[in-house]
Each structure stands twice: as structure tokens, then as C-alpha cells.
Design a protein around this motif. Structure first.
Motif, PDB file in Angstrom:
ATOM      1  N   ILE A 177     -45.842   9.040 -16.675  1.00 37.75           N
ATOM      2  CA  ILE A 177     -44.556   8.659 -16.089  1.00 37.75           C
ATOM      3  C   ILE A 177     -43.446   9.257 -16.937  1.00 37.75           C
ATOM      4  O   ILE A 177     -43.445   9.115 -18.169  1.00 37.75           O
ATOM      5  N   ASP A 178     -42.520   9.918 -16.302  1.00 35.40           N
ATOM      6  CA  ASP A 178     -41.394  10.520 -17.025  1.00 35.40           C
ATOM      7  C   ASP A 178     -40.427   9.461 -17.537  1.00 35.40           C
ATOM      8  O   ASP A 178     -40.271   8.384 -16.934  1.00 35.40           O
ATOM      9  N   TYR A 226     -48.274   5.575 -18.658  1.00 42.54           N
ATOM     10  CA  TYR A 226     -49.128   5.921 -17.521  1.00 42.54           C
ATOM     11  C   TYR A 226     -49.003   4.825 -16.472  1.00 42.54           C
ATOM     12  O   TYR A 226     -48.836   3.648 -16.805  1.00 42.54           O
ATOM     13  N   ASP A 227     -49.163   5.203 -15.212  1.00 42.35           N
ATOM     14  CA  ASP A 227     -49.341   4.180 -14.180  1.00 42.35           C
ATOM     15  C   ASP A 227     -50.672   3.463 -14.415  1.00 42.35           C
ATOM     16  O   ASP A 227     -51.703   4.102 -14.648  1.00 42.35           O
ATOM     17  N   VAL A 245     -47.656  -0.739 -15.701  1.00 43.27           N
ATOM     18  CA  VAL A 245     -47.599   0.490 -16.491  1.00 43.27           C
ATOM     19  C   VAL A 245     -48.271   0.263 -17.841  1.00 43.27           C
ATOM     20  O   VAL A 245     -48.131  -0.805 -18.455  1.00 43.27           O
ATOM     21  N   ARG A 269     -45.154  -2.952  -9.791  1.00 42.86           N
ATOM     22  CA  ARG A 269     -45.706  -1.799 -10.515  1.00 42.86           C
ATOM     23  C   ARG A 269     -46.135  -2.236 -11.908  1.00 42.86           C
ATOM     24  O   ARG A 269     -45.429  -2.995 -12.579  1.00 42.86           O
ATOM     25  N   ILE A 324     -38.082   2.803 -14.016  1.00 44.81           N
ATOM     26  CA  ILE A 324     -39.286   2.332 -13.318  1.00 44.81           C
ATOM     27  C   ILE A 324     -38.979   1.112 -12.471  1.00 44.81           C
ATOM     28  O   ILE A 324     -39.499   0.944 -11.366  1.00 44.81           O
ATOM     29  N   ASN A 338     -51.913   9.424 -14.729  1.00 46.86           N
ATOM     30  CA  ASN A 338     -50.658  10.047 -14.323  1.00 46.86           C
ATOM     31  C   ASN A 338     -49.537   9.609 -15.251  1.00 46.86           C
ATOM     32  O   ASN A 338     -49.204   8.417 -15.329  1.00 46.86           O
ATOM     33  N   TYR A 368     -42.062  13.884 -20.469  1.00 43.66           N
ATOM     34  CA  TYR A 368     -43.341  13.211 -20.297  1.00 43.66           C
ATOM     35  C   TYR A 368     -43.761  12.421 -21.541  1.00 43.66           C
ATOM     36  O   TYR A 368     -44.865  11.877 -21.585  1.00 43.66           O
ATOM     37  N   TYR A 410     -37.511   3.895 -20.179  1.00 43.60           N
ATOM     38  CA  TYR A 410     -38.283   3.829 -18.937  1.00 43.60           C
ATOM     39  C   TYR A 410     -37.677   2.826 -17.955  1.00 43.60           C
ATOM     40  O   TYR A 410     -38.366   2.323 -17.068  1.00 43.60           O
ATOM     41  N   THR A 417     -53.627   9.162  -7.594  1.00 45.09           N
ATOM     42  CA  THR A 417     -53.095   7.989  -8.289  1.00 45.09           C
ATOM     43  C   THR A 417     -54.206   7.091  -8.823  1.00 45.09           C
ATOM     44  O   THR A 417     -53.949   6.234  -9.678  1.00 45.09           O
TER      45      THR A 417
END
Length: 360
Positions: A87-88, A107-108, A41, A39, A13, A85, A94, A10, A80
Motif C-alpha cells: 500500500i502506498d 500490506y493489505d 492492513v 479494510r 487508507i 500487495n 511503497y 497512511y 488481492t
């Protein structure tokens, strides 16, 4: 080692500032990640001892959250904040499967939100009812046949009863002889185990997308407005009966006492909380439920309480193998609490029916 491996997947990000364990969940391993681009996560490792096919679980979540995102965007909402949601990974997947075979997802993090562990007011319970009803309403036209059954027969009360009776007959620790009164209580109400299976067989109700863990703490509330914002913990998303999502929320949230309360005089149905949740739930999704589904909502509260009761008592008889305990007879106390709540719901059934009748 596993966490370090996963964090690399990840890296797109941003630059990681820090990570820490997060929340009070008992099933998955959860971490909060902070990045230098402001951000945040949520990273989770799925518990494979509970969820035997985590890839199917993740496919369910991906399909449902994608569907919700489209619905929220079309009505001008903020996806959002109103939905989880995924996150790839760097490779565009996913979820990530690590070298040990564990499945991870990200996830966010939804900021400025709060979770509540216990119902403190009727308005709070109304908001939770609206949130779960809205969740049901947004997914009413989702093709439910696309979802996998991640826990087989999870709310098949008839199968749960058969397991309970088999456990009573096996009685590995000789505990059944001391709880004959409790066993007979559930045997006398065996008819509850058939109601919803028959309704499905007779095509009075149909399978829908269901959450299957509709506790208050599975809703995020806006920290400032105190409005219910987002339904979370989607691991048990699968085909099911909409009434059961309603019923389990009532079982947990509209009980005057704690789930393991030893003083049974404190246990009973709070009819005002029942009214509050029902109003919120049916205002949000009443138009997407058929007449029979609405009629059966009060009975769903009884059936979900009954199902939970036989699971607690069955686990006590088996030697407390499934539910965690913190004292002697803990699961027996839990079973007795469900019994008292069932009896109180039976006494209040006419009142409960009158609450939902105006939405038929």
C-alpha cells in the motif's frame, strides 16, 4: 511515537479504528490496523539489525509483487488474495522512512486465511509444495539481475563451511573439544558444500528469483477450502538457486521429528511427505526447471540440512550468538537433529531420486 508518525503517512487508507501487535514473527515489528471502511492492513517495521539495506529489500519486494500482480491478472486470477500487495503512503511511495531512519511498509491483510506452523498431513504438504512451485513458476522469466542480494552469501554453503571451520579453530569458549564427533561428521561431508557452486560455474543451472525461507508458515491457506493461496514473508527474496527453496522446505517439513528433538530415534525423513511436496512443487514448476535442476532436487534437501547443521553447531561453539536458545545445549541438539536427518536422507537417496525422475 514512531508508530503515531507512521500512521499519519497512511491516513488516506481511511479512518483508523484500532491497532494491535500481530503474529508471532521474531524479526520485524508487525501490527494489524483496522479501518472504518472494513479494510484491514498489516504494518511492519523492518529490522535493520538483520537487514542492513532495507531500501534494497523493499525494492526487491516492490519489483516482485508488481510482476506477480501482472501475471495473476493476465491469467484471470485474484491478485488481492494470491499475492501480497503493498500500500502506498500518502505521498505515493511503497515504504516510509521515519525520523529514526527505520523503514516501514504496509500490506493489505488477506482475510479468511490461516497459517500452519507444522505439517499435519501429506495433502497439506502437497499444497505447500504447489504454492512454492507456483511462486517459482510465475517468476521464471523475471529479470533476476534487477534484484539485490539482501543477505550476502545467504545460501553459499561453501562460505558457510569456511565460517564454520574458522569458528572451530577460534573456539572462544573451549566447546569444540567436546563435540569432535559432530565436527568430524560435517568435515567428512565437505564435498556437499561444492555441488551447487560447481553446477552454477559449469552453467548447468542458473540463478533465479528465490524465496529463501520456504517454511510451511510462510504460506496462507484459504480458511474454507484449505487450499494454499499465497506465499508471504518476502524479505529474503533475491537471486538464488531454485533447488534450495525445495530443499529447505523438505528439511523443515518432511522431518519426522522436531528441529530441536533430543530423542534422535524420532528424527528422520518422512518419504511420503517428501513425495507429496515433490509432486506439488514439480506439477507447478517442473516445466520451468531444466533437467539438471530437477536431478539435483534430492541433493538440495541434503545440502540445505547440512548447511543448517553447520550453522547450529557453529553457533553452539561460538556461544549461541545468533540462534535463540531456551535451554542449555539447545543449538547442539539442533545440530544433532540435522545430522540424523542427513544420515537418513543419505540412506533414502535412491528413493528420493526415483520420486523426481518421472518429471525429468
Amino acid at each position: 511515537m514512531a508508530l503515531a508518525e507512521v500512521l499519519k503517512q497512511y491516513s488516506s487508507i481511511g479512518n483508523l479504528k484500532g491497532d494491535c501487535e500481530y503474529g508471532n514473527g521474531h524479526i520485524n515489528d508487525t501490527y494489524l490496523l483496522e479501518y472504518d471502511n472494513n479494510r484491514e492492513v498489516i504494518l511492519q517495521r523492518i529490522n535493520r539489525s538483520i537487514f542492513k539495506e532495507p531500501e534494497k529489500l523493499m525494492e526487491n519486494i516492490y519489483l516482485v509483487t508488481s510482476f506477480l500482480k501482472d501475471k495473476i491478472i493476465k491469467r484471470g486470477g485474484d491478485y488481492t488474495r494470491e499475492s501480497l500487495n503493498l500500500i502506498d503512503t500518502n505521498d505515493g511511495n511503497y515504504f516510509y522512512k521515519d525520523s529514526d531512519g527505520d523503514i516501514w511498509r504496509a500490506y493489505d491483510f488477506i482475510k479468511d486465511t490461516v497459517c500452519y506452523e507444522k505439517v499435519e498431513s501429506a495433502n497439506e504438504f502437497y499444497e505447500s509444495g504447489f504454492a512454492f512451485g507456483n511462486f517459482q513458476n510465475m517468476l521464471y522469466d523475471f529479470p533476476v539481475e534487477k534484484l539485490s542480494e539482501v543477505i550476502k552469501d545467504f545460501h553459499n554453503t561453501q562460505k558457510r563451511y569456511e565460517t564454520f571451520i574458522n569458528g572451530v579453530c577460534e573456539d572462544p569458549l573451549g566447546r569444540a573439544c567436546d563435540v569432535q564427533k559432530e565436527i568430524e561428521f560435517f568435515k567428512e561431508r565437505e564435498e556437499y558444500t561444492l555441488i551447487f557452486n560447481k553446477a552454477i560455474e559449469n552453467k548447468e543451472i542458473s540463478l533465479r528469483v528465490t524465496h529463501n525461507d520456504t517454511k510451511l508458515n510462510n504460506i496462507l491457506f484459504d480458511k474454507h477450502t484449505k487450499k494454499a493461496l499465497c506465499v508471504i514473508d518476502l524479505d529474503t527474496i533475491m537471486p538464488g538457486v531454485a533447488d534450495f527453496d525445495f530443499g529447505d522446505a523438505i528439511r523443515f517439513g518432511a522431518n519426522k521429528g522436531l528441529e530441536d528433538e533430543r530423542d534422535l530415534s524420532k528424527v528422520g525423513l518422512d518419504i511420503e511427505l517428501f513425495k507429496a511436496f515433490s509432486e506439488g512443487f514439480l506439477k507447478a514448476c517442473g516445466n520451468s526447471l531444466n533437467k539438471r535442476e530437477i536431478e539435483l532436487l534430492p541433493m538440495a534437501a541434503v545440502v540445505m540440512t547440512y548447511e543448517c547443521g553447520i550453522r547450529f553447531l557453529g553457533d553452539y561453539i561460538a556461544g549461541d550468538k545468533y540462534f535463540k536458545i531456551s535451554r542449555e545445549n539447545h543449538n547442539l541438539d539442533r545440530a544433532r537433529t540435522q545430522m540424523k536427518l542427513i544420515s537418513d536422507m543419505e540412506s533414502n537417496m535412491d528413493k528420493m531420486k526415483k520420486v523426481v525422475e518421472k518429471y525429468i
